[in-house]
Motif scaffolding. Structure first.
Motif, PDB file in Angstrom:
ATOM      1  N   GLU A  60     -49.240 -30.024 -37.303  1.00  0.00           N
ATOM      2  CA  GLU A  60     -49.646 -30.385 -38.650  1.00  0.00           C
ATOM      3  C   GLU A  60     -48.991 -29.425 -39.637  1.00  0.00           C
ATOM      4  O   GLU A  60     -48.753 -28.258 -39.322  1.00  0.00           O
ATOM      5  CB  GLU A  60     -51.167 -30.303 -38.804  1.00  0.00           C
ATOM      6  N   VAL A  61     -48.699 -29.912 -40.828  1.00  0.00           N
ATOM      7  CA  VAL A  61     -48.094 -29.065 -41.847  1.00  0.00           C
ATOM      8  C   VAL A  61     -49.035 -28.963 -43.043  1.00  0.00           C
ATOM      9  O   VAL A  61     -49.644 -29.951 -43.466  1.00  0.00           O
ATOM     10  CB  VAL A  61     -46.713 -29.606 -42.292  1.00  0.00           C
ATOM     11  N   VAL A  62     -49.194 -27.753 -43.536  1.00  0.00           N
ATOM     12  CA  VAL A  62     -49.979 -27.484 -44.739  1.00  0.00           C
ATOM     13  C   VAL A  62     -49.049 -26.786 -45.724  1.00  0.00           C
ATOM     14  O   VAL A  62     -48.390 -25.804 -45.357  1.00  0.00           O
ATOM     15  CB  VAL A  62     -51.192 -26.580 -44.434  1.00  0.00           C
ATOM     16  N   VAL A  63     -48.983 -27.282 -46.951  1.00  0.00           N
ATOM     17  CA  VAL A  63     -48.093 -26.705 -47.958  1.00  0.00           C
ATOM     18  C   VAL A  63     -48.932 -25.940 -48.976  1.00  0.00           C
ATOM     19  O   VAL A  63     -49.907 -26.462 -49.507  1.00  0.00           O
ATOM     20  CB  VAL A  63     -47.267 -27.789 -48.671  1.00  0.00           C
ATOM     21  N   ARG A  64     -48.557 -24.680 -49.222  1.00  0.00           N
ATOM     22  CA  ARG A  64     -49.240 -23.875 -50.237  1.00  0.00           C
ATOM     23  C   ARG A  64     -48.243 -23.503 -51.315  1.00  0.00           C
ATOM     24  O   ARG A  64     -47.219 -22.892 -51.057  1.00  0.00           O
ATOM     25  CB  ARG A  64     -49.844 -22.610 -49.616  1.00  0.00           C
ATOM     26  N   ALA A  65     -48.600 -23.855 -52.547  1.00  0.00           N
ATOM     27  CA  ALA A  65     -47.758 -23.503 -53.681  1.00  0.00           C
ATOM     28  C   ALA A  65     -48.321 -22.255 -54.342  1.00  0.00           C
ATOM     29  O   ALA A  65     -48.012 -21.138 -53.960  1.00  0.00           O
ATOM     30  CB  ALA A  65     -47.669 -24.673 -54.647  1.00  0.00           C
ATOM     31  N   GLY A  66     -49.228 -22.437 -55.314  1.00  0.00           N
ATOM     32  CA  GLY A  66     -49.745 -21.286 -56.048  1.00  0.00           C
ATOM     33  C   GLY A  66     -50.805 -20.478 -55.341  1.00  0.00           C
ATOM     34  O   GLY A  66     -51.067 -19.347 -55.714  1.00  0.00           O
ATOM     35  N   GLY A  67     -51.457 -21.050 -54.332  1.00  0.00           N
ATOM     36  CA  GLY A  67     -52.455 -20.280 -53.595  1.00  0.00           C
ATOM     37  C   GLY A  67     -53.871 -20.780 -53.734  1.00  0.00           C
ATOM     38  O   GLY A  67     -54.738 -20.388 -52.974  1.00  0.00           O
ATOM     39  N   HIS A  68     -54.141 -21.630 -54.731  1.00  0.00           N
ATOM     40  CA  HIS A  68     -55.438 -22.288 -54.786  1.00  0.00           C
ATOM     41  C   HIS A  68     -55.472 -23.376 -53.706  1.00  0.00           C
ATOM     42  O   HIS A  68     -54.475 -23.695 -53.084  1.00  0.00           O
ATOM     43  CB  HIS A  68     -55.668 -22.916 -56.161  1.00  0.00           C
ATOM     44  N   SER A  69     -56.646 -23.943 -53.489  1.00  0.00           N
ATOM     45  CA  SER A  69     -56.753 -24.992 -52.476  1.00  0.00           C
ATOM     46  C   SER A  69     -58.023 -25.771 -52.723  1.00  0.00           C
ATOM     47  O   SER A  69     -58.682 -25.613 -53.746  1.00  0.00           O
ATOM     48  CB  SER A  69     -56.771 -24.385 -51.065  1.00  0.00           C
ATOM     49  N   ALA A  70     -58.381 -26.613 -51.770  1.00  0.00           N
ATOM     50  CA  ALA A  70     -59.662 -27.304 -51.834  1.00  0.00           C
ATOM     51  C   ALA A  70     -60.785 -26.271 -51.738  1.00  0.00           C
ATOM     52  O   ALA A  70     -60.554 -25.087 -51.457  1.00  0.00           O
ATOM     53  CB  ALA A  70     -59.774 -28.318 -50.697  1.00  0.00           C
ATOM     54  N   TRP A  71     -62.016 -26.743 -51.962  1.00  0.00           N
ATOM     55  CA  TRP A  71     -63.172 -25.835 -51.945  1.00  0.00           C
ATOM     56  C   TRP A  71     -63.295 -25.130 -50.595  1.00  0.00           C
ATOM     57  O   TRP A  71     -63.778 -24.019 -50.496  1.00  0.00           O
ATOM     58  CB  TRP A  71     -64.435 -26.649 -52.238  1.00  0.00           C
ATOM     59  N   CYS A  72     -62.831 -25.786 -49.527  1.00  0.00           N
ATOM     60  CA  CYS A  72     -62.856 -25.169 -48.203  1.00  0.00           C
ATOM     61  C   CYS A  72     -61.468 -24.648 -47.853  1.00  0.00           C
ATOM     62  O   CYS A  72     -60.476 -25.040 -48.452  1.00  0.00           O
ATOM     63  CB  CYS A  72     -63.328 -26.163 -47.151  1.00  0.00           C
ATOM     64  N   THR A  73     -61.419 -23.728 -46.905  1.00  0.00           N
ATOM     65  CA  THR A  73     -60.125 -23.185 -46.480  1.00  0.00           C
ATOM     66  C   THR A  73     -59.362 -24.234 -45.680  1.00  0.00           C
ATOM     67  O   THR A  73     -59.948 -25.125 -45.060  1.00  0.00           O
ATOM     68  CB  THR A  73     -60.319 -21.926 -45.622  1.00  0.00           C
ATOM     69  N   LEU A  74     -58.041 -24.118 -45.693  1.00  0.00           N
ATOM     70  CA  LEU A  74     -57.191 -25.042 -44.960  1.00  0.00           C
ATOM     71  C   LEU A  74     -56.776 -24.385 -43.649  1.00  0.00           C
ATOM     72  O   LEU A  74     -56.038 -23.402 -43.647  1.00  0.00           O
ATOM     73  CB  LEU A  74     -55.968 -25.401 -45.801  1.00  0.00           C
ATOM     74  N   ASP A  75     -57.262 -24.926 -42.554  1.00  0.00           N
ATOM     75  CA  ASP A  75     -57.087 -24.303 -41.250  1.00  0.00           C
ATOM     76  C   ASP A  75     -56.149 -25.114 -40.368  1.00  0.00           C
ATOM     77  O   ASP A  75     -55.894 -26.289 -40.601  1.00  0.00           O
ATOM     78  CB  ASP A  75     -58.447 -24.158 -40.555  1.00  0.00           C
ATOM     79  N   ASN A  76     -55.626 -24.423 -39.325  1.00  0.00           N
ATOM     80  CA  ASN A  76     -54.756 -25.019 -38.313  1.00  0.00           C
ATOM     81  C   ASN A  76     -53.407 -25.438 -38.916  1.00  0.00           C
ATOM     82  O   ASN A  76     -53.232 -25.489 -40.134  1.00  0.00           O
ATOM     83  CB  ASN A  76     -55.433 -26.222 -37.638  1.00  0.00           C
ATOM     84  N   GLY A  77     -52.459 -25.699 -38.034  1.00  0.00           N
ATOM     85  CA  GLY A  77     -51.161 -26.184 -38.461  1.00  0.00           C
ATOM     86  C   GLY A  77     -50.215 -25.088 -38.923  1.00  0.00           C
ATOM     87  O   GLY A  77     -50.515 -23.895 -38.881  1.00  0.00           O
TER      88      GLY A  77
END
Length: 447
Positions: A60-77
């Motif tokens: 799985e791929v998770v892309v982080r730009a500025g560093g904010h995210s959904a209310w929960c952390t983005l795990d795995n991948g």
């Protein structure tokens, strides 16, 4: 996962849990994420290598730009971190004015400061630490939304790394379908490594901060009536937060921003508000645009975000019944927040079919939610709050994905109309048929 080949292929760094700096690299505004590895890219070629590696290994791929995210952390991948791609370049627009080319890892505070040196601005969010990428791909409501529209409305081109690892230049001339999808369709189609915006002249802004006390229903009705005929240079917010919220002083307040430096014009536009009992002028004056952007620092790594029961809605008409429902929600839960922002103006000028973003007929954005704190909220209270919010949201014309508190894949169907979802699914099938980019408000490829 054998990451040695990837380390050899990229100019940036590839981190795993055993590496020094791992904890610092995985922290976000939602807390500590738990990816399998982190690729801190140093170039567009690095992004291509990371995408190919991820696709080949079926990770799985998770892309982080500025560093904010959904209310929960983005795990795995595999977490592709674009932070180093943060350039801001101003070039001449062939149609007149200026174009701004912004790296996919840039944050709005840095962009606003760079543009202010040239008397320019772009309609961004209201927080300096928010990334350009996530905000724009989700639409981008901010202080200039009535003057210039969404951040996505000013997007005229992009550079994107596809699911195949190829780099494409996206414009209305080269790939009009893809650019349409990027104007509010989220990160479903690839990794955007550069955004091209049309900039606006902005010598400064006028900011007014008003304290509010007394009957919130009366204040909100007056705010609605004032904005109904206000010049589009004016955008306002109303916020009521509990004492537990560290991001703002407790209680209710109004912020008003005028796109330009005409202090008298702002004062005239908000005169009906200043005349109200319970409204106090705390501050009013000319500012540089970067000064009015909030800055939320990263929380301590061990801080866990509380749950959030509520949501947001885009409201065509802020009638008395909706105002009553929103205020009643806030009153019924001491540990809750209520936030509204005016829309209309340039936001409403854009035809609905011109972008995937919903509810161009909306005149207000409203968000309310209660913090789900153990010991303070029980199951019965959770159910009551959820039911009350669902009834409020149902009266709106759509929801704004960037202010969502869920990563449920089904949420995307609440964000887009059936027509927009069908078009987005067709674009997805063309550019990402295997749904590699699924860790977002996901659009499933059309079959």
């Amino acid at each position: 996962m054998d990451i040695a080949p990837l380390r050899d292929a990229v100019s940036g760094s590839v981190l795993s849990a055993e590496d020094q700096g791992w904890d610092a690299a995985r922290v976000s505004h939602a807390g500590l994420g738990r990816p399998d590895i982190i690729v801190r890219v140093g170039s567009v070629d690095d992004v291509s290598e990371a995408v190919r590696f991820t696709a080949a290994g079926r990770h799985e791929v998770v892309v982080r730009a500025g560093g904010h995210s959904a209310w929960c952390t983005l795990d795995n991948g595999v977490l592709i971190d674009l932070t180093a791609l943060d350039t801001v370049e101003i070039v001449a627009d062939p149609e007149g004015g200026a174009l701004v080319r912004i790296g996919g890892g840039a944050r709005w505070g840095d962009v606003a400061r760079a543009l202010a040196e040239h008397g320019l601005g772009i309609s961004s969010g209201d927080t300096a630490s928010v990334g350009v990428g996530g905000l724009t791909l989700g639409g981008g409501i901010g202080w200039m939304v009535r003057a210039w529209g969404l951040a996505a409305d000013q997007l005229v081109g992009a550079q994107l790394v596809t699911a195949e690892g190829e780099v494409v230049e996206v414009t209305d001339a080269s790939h009009p379908d893809l650019l349409w999808g990027l104007r509010g369709g989220g990160g479903n189609f690839g990794v955007v490594t550069r955004f091209d915006f049309r900039a606006h002249d902005l010598p400064g802004v006028v900011l007014a901060q008003l304290g509010v006390s007394g009957d919130a229903r009366r204040i909100l009705a007056a705010l609605r009536d004032t904005l109904a005929t206000a010049p589009r240079e004016l955008t306002v917010t109303y916020m009521d937060v509990p004492a537990m919220d560290p991001s703002a002083p407790a209680g209710a307040s109004i912020m008003a921003v005028w796109a330009g430096t005409d202090e008298a014009a702002l004062r005239a536009a908000i005169a009906p508000l200043l005349a109200l009992e319970g409204v106090v002028e705390n501050d009013l004056g000319v500012r540089e645009y970067p000064e009015i952007l909030l800055d939320h620092p990263l929380p301590p790594p061990d801080q866990q975000m509380p749950g959030f029961i509520g949501g947001n809605t885009l409201v065509p008409s802020l009638d008395d019944d909706i105002i009553d429902s929103l205020v009643a929600f806030r009153e019924s839960a001491p540990a809750s927040v209520l936030f509204l922002r005016s829309l209309g103006g340039a936001f409403g000028d854009v035809p609905q079919e011109a972008t995937p973003f919903p509810a161009r007929n909306a005149t207000w954005f409203a968000m309310a939610g209660a913090f789900d704190i153990p010991g303070l909220v029980d199951d019965a209270e959770r159910a009551r709050l959820a039911a009350e919010w669902e009834a409020i949201e149902a009266r709106g014309a759509g929801v704004y994905g960037n202010f969502s508190t869920t990563t449920d894949p089904a949420f995307a169907h609440r964000m887009y109309s059936a027509e927009s979802m069908a078009e987005l699914a067709a674009i997805k099938a063309k550019w990402d048929p295997r749904n590699l980019f699924s860790r977002n408000h996901n659009v499933v490829p059309a079959v």
